[in-house]
Design a protein around this motif. Structure first.
Motif, PDB file in Angstrom:
ATOM      1  N   GLU A  11       0.940  -1.293  -0.055  1.00 40.42           N
ATOM      2  CA  GLU A  11       0.044  -0.280  -0.076  1.00 40.42           C
ATOM      3  C   GLU A  11       0.903   1.358   0.033  1.00 40.42           C
ATOM      4  O   GLU A  11       0.496   2.234  -0.757  1.00 40.42           O
ATOM      5  CB  GLU A  11      -0.798  -0.119   1.153  1.00 40.42           C
ATOM      6  N   TYR A  12       1.957   1.339   0.724  1.00 35.98           N
ATOM      7  CA  TYR A  12       2.850   2.148   0.794  1.00 35.98           C
ATOM      8  C   TYR A  12       3.362   2.335  -0.407  1.00 35.98           C
ATOM      9  O   TYR A  12       3.696   3.683  -0.920  1.00 35.98           O
ATOM     10  CB  TYR A  12       4.086   2.185   1.889  1.00 35.98           C
ATOM     11  N   LEU A  13       3.738   1.492  -1.032  1.00 35.20           N
ATOM     12  CA  LEU A  13       4.584   1.546  -2.661  1.00 35.20           C
ATOM     13  C   LEU A  13       3.423   2.271  -3.621  1.00 35.20           C
ATOM     14  O   LEU A  13       4.103   3.059  -4.272  1.00 35.20           O
ATOM     15  CB  LEU A  13       5.066   0.304  -2.878  1.00 35.20           C
ATOM     16  N   HIS A  14       2.225   1.589  -3.493  1.00 39.33           N
ATOM     17  CA  HIS A  14       1.248   2.389  -4.420  1.00 39.33           C
ATOM     18  C   HIS A  14       1.117   3.838  -3.951  1.00 39.33           C
ATOM     19  O   HIS A  14       1.022   4.443  -4.762  1.00 39.33           O
ATOM     20  CB  HIS A  14      -0.035   1.462  -4.022  1.00 39.33           C
ATOM     21  N   MET A  15       1.368   4.149  -2.710  1.00 37.32           N
ATOM     22  CA  MET A  15       1.113   5.665  -2.395  1.00 37.32           C
ATOM     23  C   MET A  15       2.423   6.520  -2.872  1.00 37.32           C
ATOM     24  O   MET A  15       2.079   7.442  -3.449  1.00 37.32           O
ATOM     25  CB  MET A  15       1.252   5.846  -0.860  1.00 37.32           C
ATOM     26  N   LEU A  16       3.511   5.892  -2.813  1.00 43.29           N
ATOM     27  CA  LEU A  16       4.608   6.536  -3.528  1.00 43.29           C
ATOM     28  C   LEU A  16       4.497   6.673  -5.094  1.00 43.29           C
ATOM     29  O   LEU A  16       4.912   7.924  -5.608  1.00 43.29           O
ATOM     30  CB  LEU A  16       6.039   5.692  -3.221  1.00 43.29           C
ATOM     31  N   VAL A  17       3.908   5.906  -5.793  1.00 47.56           N
ATOM     32  CA  VAL A  17       3.589   5.950  -7.242  1.00 47.56           C
ATOM     33  C   VAL A  17       2.672   7.311  -7.368  1.00 47.56           C
ATOM     34  O   VAL A  17       2.834   7.913  -8.070  1.00 47.56           O
ATOM     35  CB  VAL A  17       2.985   4.776  -7.699  1.00 47.56           C
ATOM     36  N   ARG A  18       1.505   7.173  -6.399  1.00 51.44           N
ATOM     37  CA  ARG A  18       0.735   8.248  -6.649  1.00 51.44           C
ATOM     38  C   ARG A  18       1.115   9.713  -6.144  1.00 51.44           C
ATOM     39  O   ARG A  18       0.778  10.711  -6.736  1.00 51.44           O
ATOM     40  CB  ARG A  18      -0.630   7.939  -5.846  1.00 51.44           C
ATOM     41  N   PHE A  19       2.067   9.535  -5.331  1.00 51.51           N
ATOM     42  CA  PHE A  19       2.766  10.700  -4.898  1.00 51.51           C
ATOM     43  C   PHE A  19       3.596  11.413  -6.229  1.00 51.51           C
ATOM     44  O   PHE A  19       3.627  12.783  -6.225  1.00 51.51           O
ATOM     45  CB  PHE A  19       3.684  10.538  -3.670  1.00 51.51           C
ATOM     46  N   ALA A  20       4.331  10.510  -6.542  1.00 53.80           N
ATOM     47  CA  ALA A  20       5.182  10.909  -7.634  1.00 53.80           C
ATOM     48  C   ALA A  20       4.371  11.422  -8.826  1.00 53.80           C
ATOM     49  O   ALA A  20       4.704  12.596  -9.525  1.00 53.80           O
ATOM     50  CB  ALA A  20       6.056   9.587  -8.290  1.00 53.80           C
ATOM     51  N   ILE A  21       3.163  10.980  -9.249  1.00 55.33           N
ATOM     52  CA  ILE A  21       2.226  11.618 -10.088  1.00 55.33           C
ATOM     53  C   ILE A  21       1.881  12.881  -9.796  1.00 55.33           C
ATOM     54  O   ILE A  21       1.810  14.008 -10.845  1.00 55.33           O
ATOM     55  CB  ILE A  21       1.125  10.674 -10.463  1.00 55.33           C
ATOM     56  N   CYS A  22       1.311  12.716  -8.360  1.00 59.58           N
ATOM     57  CA  CYS A  22       0.788  14.193  -7.917  1.00 59.58           C
ATOM     58  C   CYS A  22       2.080  15.354  -8.082  1.00 59.58           C
ATOM     59  O   CYS A  22       1.528  16.420  -8.658  1.00 59.58           O
ATOM     60  CB  CYS A  22       0.397  13.941  -6.533  1.00 59.58           C
ATOM     61  N   VAL A  23       2.971  14.971  -7.827  1.00 56.50           N
ATOM     62  CA  VAL A  23       4.073  16.104  -7.681  1.00 56.50           C
ATOM     63  C   VAL A  23       4.567  16.462  -9.106  1.00 56.50           C
ATOM     64  O   VAL A  23       4.796  17.632  -9.474  1.00 56.50           O
ATOM     65  CB  VAL A  23       5.439  15.471  -7.059  1.00 56.50           C
ATOM     66  N   PHE A  24       4.424  15.648 -10.047  1.00 58.47           N
ATOM     67  CA  PHE A  24       4.923  15.685 -11.506  1.00 58.47           C
ATOM     68  C   PHE A  24       3.455  16.787 -12.164  1.00 58.47           C
ATOM     69  O   PHE A  24       3.858  17.731 -12.694  1.00 58.47           O
ATOM     70  CB  PHE A  24       4.955  14.535 -12.414  1.00 58.47           C
TER      71      PHE A  24
END
Length: 223
Positions: A11-24
């Protein structure tokens, strides 16, 4: 990979992916759409870091409230109210354009943090749709920079001396003045507040200060 999977949950790894998308996506909106017109580094700093902070606040708020049955909805509602109340977190009045971008960054951060069950493709398409809408609005909106100036030669604010007023402002500011609107007038100090619309030089920062005239702020308005 097994060591990483043991230390960090899926779940945390999935969150990091969404965080990278959000920042970009936030970077695309702020750096490519907002900054080229405003040249405001302070708002650039604010938009990016508020987006990062809101993303993690929402994510961990949902993570903590997952086990609180019956209280998740209330907690999320209170959290959303607190998040959007930071729109008042400022010392000076924020121009409408900057306020709009701040609202967009907040919404994108909240959406990306909450979209834990949404497929990544759908999330990316939603983010790109928002970017497209912002791009179309920026492309169709013709903006003219303007400054509020405290002006000392009050005798030139008369309508029949408008050309002299514009010539004096152009000489003292070095700007190509398009039009001038007269605001408040202080008869006791022989001062007037002028809203000056001008052609912005390419390399000029929009919040610059003129040494001869007291410039209060710079804002962008529809032409």
């Amino acid at each position: 990979m097994e060591i990483i999977s043991n230390l960090i949950s899926a779940e945390y790894l999935h969150m990091l992916v969404r965080f990278a998308i959000c920042v970009f996506i936030n970077w695309v909106i702020v750096d490519l759409l907002y900054y080229p017109k405003s040249k405001r580094r302070d708002f650039f700093f604010t938009f990016m870091l508020i987006g990062v902070a809101i993303f993690f606040i929402v994510f961990f708020m949902i993570f903590v409230l997952e086990d609180m049955k019956g209280k998740t909805g209330i907690g999320v509602g209170i959290g959303m109210f607190g998040i959007f109340s930071i729109m008042r977190y400022r010392t000076d009045a924020m121009p409408v354009r900057e306020m709009t971008y701040l609202f967009i960054v907040l919404c994108l951060s909240v959406v990306n943090a909450l979209a834990s069950t949404m497929p990544l493709l759908e999330l990316v398409l939603t983010d790109m749709l928002i970017v497209f809408c912002v791009y179309m609005c920026e492309k169709s909106l013709k903006v003219v920079p303007c400054k509020l100036i405290q002006y000392d030669r009050i005798e030139l604010i008369k309508p029949d001396r408008r050309e002299e007023l514009i010539a004096d402002l152009q000489e003292r500011t070095g700007l190509e003045i398009l039009r001038v609107e007269v605001g408040g007038i202080d008869m006791l100090r022989d001062m007037a507040v002028l809203k000056v619309y001008y052609v912005s030089p390419k390399n000029m920062v929009s919040n610059s200060v003129d040494s001869n005239l007291k410039i209060k702020r710079t804002e962008y308005v529809d032409q």
